[in-house]
Design a protein around this motif. Structure first.
Motif, mmCIF file in Angstrom:
data_model
loop_
_atom_site.group_PDB
_atom_site.id
_atom_site.type_symbol
_atom_site.label_atom_id
_atom_site.label_comp_id
_atom_site.label_asym_id
_atom_site.label_seq_id
_atom_site.Cartn_x
_atom_site.Cartn_y
_atom_site.Cartn_z
ATOM 1 N N LEU A 1 75.009 40.679 -10.201
ATOM 2 C CA LEU A 1 76.046 41.774 -10.164
ATOM 3 C C LEU A 1 77.227 41.466 -9.108
ATOM 4 N N GLU A 2 78.220 40.825 -9.728
ATOM 5 C CA GLU A 2 79.463 40.528 -8.836
ATOM 6 C C GLU A 2 80.591 41.279 -9.128
ATOM 7 N N PRO A 3 81.091 42.264 -8.302
ATOM 8 C CA PRO A 3 82.202 42.981 -8.816
ATOM 9 C C PRO A 3 83.575 42.097 -8.465
ATOM 10 N N VAL A 4 84.507 42.202 -9.469
ATOM 11 C CA VAL A 4 85.839 41.315 -9.617
ATOM 12 C C VAL A 4 87.075 42.505 -9.768
ATOM 13 N N MET A 5 87.894 42.286 -9.467
ATOM 14 C CA MET A 5 89.109 42.891 -9.645
ATOM 15 C C MET A 5 90.015 42.242 -10.799
ATOM 16 N N GLY A 6 90.127 43.043 -11.849
ATOM 17 C CA GLY A 6 90.974 42.441 -12.915
ATOM 18 C C GLY A 6 92.101 43.337 -13.221
ATOM 19 N N GLY B 1 92.872 45.265 -15.552
ATOM 20 C CA GLY B 1 92.630 46.957 -15.864
ATOM 21 C C GLY B 1 91.973 47.446 -14.848
ATOM 22 N N GLY B 2 91.673 47.114 -13.701
ATOM 23 C CA GLY B 2 91.198 47.656 -12.388
ATOM 24 C C GLY B 2 89.718 46.979 -12.263
ATOM 25 N N PRO B 3 88.839 47.345 -11.502
ATOM 26 C CA PRO B 3 87.572 46.951 -11.038
ATOM 27 C C PRO B 3 86.506 46.645 -12.328
ATOM 28 N N SER B 4 85.906 45.663 -12.145
ATOM 29 C CA SER B 4 84.826 45.424 -13.213
ATOM 30 C C SER B 4 83.758 44.478 -12.588
ATOM 31 N N LEU B 5 82.587 44.149 -13.598
ATOM 32 C CA LEU B 5 81.617 43.137 -13.203
ATOM 33 C C LEU B 5 81.962 41.737 -13.673
ATOM 34 N N LYS B 6 81.775 40.883 -12.758
ATOM 35 C CA LYS B 6 81.970 39.491 -13.447
ATOM 36 C C LYS B 6 81.155 39.132 -14.705
ATOM 37 N N ASN B 7 81.659 38.732 -15.589
ATOM 38 C CA ASN B 7 81.092 38.690 -17.022
ATOM 39 C C ASN B 7 80.357 39.756 -17.473
ATOM 40 N N GLU B 8 80.876 41.083 -17.311
ATOM 41 C CA GLU B 8 80.233 42.128 -17.664
ATOM 42 C C GLU B 8 79.678 42.308 -18.982
ATOM 43 N N VAL C 1 87.458 45.611 -4.507
ATOM 44 C CA VAL C 1 85.790 45.638 -4.758
ATOM 45 C C VAL C 1 85.347 44.189 -4.365
ATOM 46 N N ALA C 2 84.195 44.460 -3.558
ATOM 47 C CA ALA C 2 83.632 43.239 -3.031
ATOM 48 C C ALA C 2 82.089 43.469 -2.762
#
Length: 270
Positions: free
Chosen positions: A21-26, A28-35, A239-240
């Motif tokens: 589970l790796e957080p990323v900033m997209g 549309g806001g923060p999410s998880l990588k390949n959520e 997010v990190a």
């Protein structure tokens, strides 16, 4: 015992914690990588609440369990294929985000509205179950706000055991500081119970229960209403993952007292 309760369990789905589970900033806001690619499971905290609800309903004839869940329909269907075999319940599905970065206030508003729409639900006798915390956000605030929106002021958090007395009152074992418990008595429902781990093991898969549940789960998913969680007022600067730092020094023949003083000095620098 003639006492029976309608029991509503609030339980979200979360990405399988065994995945990376790796957080990323997209955009549309923060999410998880390949959520959207991550497999989904029922929140473990909510799972304890569901199993306790099913156990209580089995002991009190006439009781019924609903599972109110907010998440993408495809992910809900994926998780329900497993959850439906664990305990009998009726699904109340909402099609929306299940992200850990979603605003718990607006999530609670959507869940409360869905519970209010359950046909034939006697809210004066209702027990609202859920997780004390969650695997997607550790605040544990959503369940409390759902209860407040439904007008339920008797709330208990960190519950490990619920006993229904002969007079219909509830004896509740709650966790408190220092590894201790306190015993509370609620004279009558409605009440909100945020479950910790409880005392029950995870039930075995029962294909017959699963088949019975899926007769109502699939129609519930098909008619799931869209629930938009706007995250009004929330702002994420970044997010990190938490940083990991390790400093190793190998010293021979160092006395225990010296080790202790050095550890205390190191903690004082933090």
């Amino acid at each position: 015992m003639s006492t029976s309760f309608p029991i509503v369990v609030c339980g979200s789905i979360v990405p399988d914690p065994l995945q990376t589970l790796e957080p990323v900033m997209g955009p549309g806001g923060p999410s998880l990588k390949n959520e959207m690619m991550l497999p989904a499971v029922l929140d473990p905290w909510a799972g304890h609440a569901l199993f306790e609800a099913a156990h209580l309903a089995a002991a009190l004839p006439g009781s019924k369990v609903w599972l109110a869940s907010l998440g993408p329909k495809a992910k809900l269907q994926q998780a329900m294929m497993t959850v439906a075999q664990k305990a009998p319940f009726e699904l109340v599905a909402l099609d929306g985000t299940a992200s850990g970065f979603a605003d718990s206030y607006e999530t609670a508003a959507a869940l409360a509205a869905a519970i209010e729409g359950i046909a034939g639900l006697d809210r004066s006798r209702m027990l609202l179950f859920g997780g004390w915390e969650s695997a997607s956000r550790g605040a544990g605030s959503t369940l409390q706000m759902v209860g407040e929106r439904l007008g339920i002021t008797e709330q208990f958090q960190g519950v490990d055991q619920l006993t229904v007395r002969d007079d219909g009152s509830l004896e509740i074992l709650e966790r408190i500081e220092g590894g201790r418990h306190q015993v509370s008595v609620c004279s009558a429902p409605p009440a909100v119970l945020g479950w910790a781990t409880g005392h029950l093991p995870e039930p075995r898969n029962n294909p017959q229960v699963g088949m019975a549940n899926m007769r109502t789960v699939m129609p519930a998913l098909q008619r799931a209403k869209a629930a938009y969680v706007a995250n009004t007022g929330l702002c994420f600067a970044s997010v990190a993952l938490p940083k990991q730092q390790r400093q190793t020094r190998i010293v021979k023949d160092m006395r225990v007292e010296e080790m202790a003083h050095e550890i205390v000095a190191w903690i004082g620098e933090e």
